[in-house]
Design an enzyme around this catalytic site. Structure first.
Site, PDB file in Angstrom:
ATOM      1  N   PHE A 125      39.223  37.963  39.941  1.00 27.87           N
ATOM      2  CA  PHE A 125      38.099  38.661  40.568  1.00 27.87           C
ATOM      3  C   PHE A 125      38.358  38.786  42.062  1.00 27.87           C
ATOM      4  CE2 PHE A 125      37.121  34.205  41.083  1.00 27.87           C
ATOM      5  CZ  PHE A 125      36.479  34.112  42.305  1.00 27.87           C
ATOM      6  N   CYS A 126      37.581  39.649  42.702  1.00 30.84           N
ATOM      7  CA  CYS A 126      37.636  39.828  44.150  1.00 30.84           C
ATOM      8  C   CYS A 126      36.230  40.204  44.605  1.00 30.84           C
ATOM      9  CB  CYS A 126      38.699  40.858  44.534  1.00 30.84           C
ATOM     10  SG  CYS A 126      38.542  42.454  43.688  1.00 30.84           S
ATOM     11  N   ASN A 127      36.074  41.364  45.241  1.00 32.54           N
ATOM     12  CA  ASN A 127      34.739  41.851  45.594  1.00 32.54           C
ATOM     13  C   ASN A 127      34.281  42.976  44.681  1.00 32.54           C
ATOM     14  OD1 ASN A 127      33.996  40.218  47.961  1.00 32.54           O
ATOM     15  ND2 ASN A 127      35.745  41.209  48.940  1.00 32.54           N
TER      16      ASN A 127
ATOM     17  N   GLY B 271      36.741  44.382  42.120  1.00 28.14           N
ATOM     18  CA  GLY B 271      37.705  44.577  41.049  1.00 28.14           C
ATOM     19  C   GLY B 271      38.925  45.390  41.427  1.00 28.14           C
TER      20      GLY B 271
ATOM     21  N   SER C  57      32.988  41.552  39.868  1.00 28.96           N
ATOM     22  CA  SER C  57      33.418  40.624  40.918  1.00 28.96           C
ATOM     23  C   SER C  57      32.241  40.129  41.774  1.00 28.96           C
ATOM     24  CB  SER C  57      34.530  41.264  41.751  1.00 28.96           C
ATOM     25  OG  SER C  57      35.753  41.263  41.026  1.00 28.96           O
TER      26      SER C  57
END
Length: 280
Positions: A233-235, A237, A262
């Protein structure tokens, strides 16, 4: 045996030799494109064409199947085509244009898809020919065969956080992981409880314009304590797709999934727990 059309990565020399193949479609997803195009390539702006959707205020989500079928078919891509995706290649974040679209094709059941390692930068650095305009193709019919095993939707992620046994891999910067910085897409700083950090840039050499080899990717995963069934995950995707691609496709680690919602989706509800957040 892995055929050419099932290789996750192809290099510029291979692509130059394959340009005349009738089933090859070179799909440039740069935003914006600069410096010309690979001969015969078509262009679809990653940020503007509809490869990601905003749903209920959450950006970066996987669009509906019918929407993607129309987008892909409208580009002239058919089910039997081998799609090679081209990003700019200057950084891991740049490569995220290609890895996120690659993941999208895979979720639609289209396995004949590859990423050009190093992107357009590697192509041009090698002295291969460049043209000034992208090509076009007549619209075609593309029919998806969706699969659910590559995506981690919110309920799956919530269960993973609650259970504590599924590896959660944050692909963002150390500053965002530690809650010292925040993306505008996230309501609050911090990360998922139980997550570990491998910055997406660790998987791609911007200087050499290539992804790390499989053994190096596996070593990074082992060191961080991630492996099979990891959720990246990130912020929104995007960066997490680079990590997903490295783990799942380059290293061949089983069961890796991408959380496209995310932190933008996770932090939208104040009741969801956040590690390294405001109360930490």
């Amino acid at each position: 045996m892995t055929t050419d059309s099932q290789r996750p990565l192809v290099d510029s020399a291979w692509l130059k030799g394959a340009l005349d193949r009738p089933d090859l479609v070179v799909l440039d997803v740069r935003t914006p494109p600069a410096g010309g195009f690979i001969p015969g390539s078509i262009h679809s702006d990653y940020a503007k064409a509809g490869w990601r959707a905003t749903v209920d205020g959450v950006p970066g989500l996987l669009p509906g199947t019918a929407v993607l079928e129309r987008l892909i078919g409208g580009l002239g891509i058919r089910n039997g085509d081998h799609v090679v995706l081209v990003a700019s290649g200057l950084s891991a974040a740049d490569m995220g244009n290609a890895t996120r679209v690659y993941w999208t094709f895979k979720t639609l059941g289209h396995d004949r898809v590859s990423v050009l390692d190093g992107g357009f930068a590697a192509w041009s650095d090698a002295g291969h020919p460049v043209v000034t305009a992208a090509a076009t193709r007549p619209a075609a019919t593309f029919t998806a065969a969706p699969r659910e095993d590559l995506r981690a939707p919110l309920p799956v992620v919530a269960a993973a956080v609650a259970g504590g046994s599924v590896p959660l891999l944050d692909a963002r910067s150390a500053e965002q992981f530690e809650g010292k910085a925040k993306s505008p897409q996230a309501r609050v700083p911090g990360t998922l409880p139980g997550a570990v950090l491998i910055e997406n840039s660790a998987f791609y050499s911007a200087a050499e314009k290539r992804f790390l080899p499989a053994d190096a990717v596996k070593a990074l995963a082992d060191q961080a304590g991630t492996g099979e069934s990891t959720i990246t995950f990130c912020n929104t995707g995007h960066l997490a797709s680079v990590s997903w691609f490295a783990l799942s496709e380059v290293a061949g680690i089983d069961g890796v999934r991408l959380y496209d919602g995310s932190m933008s989706e996770w932090t939208a509800d104040p009741s969801r727990p956040v590690k390294n957040g405001p109360a930490a």
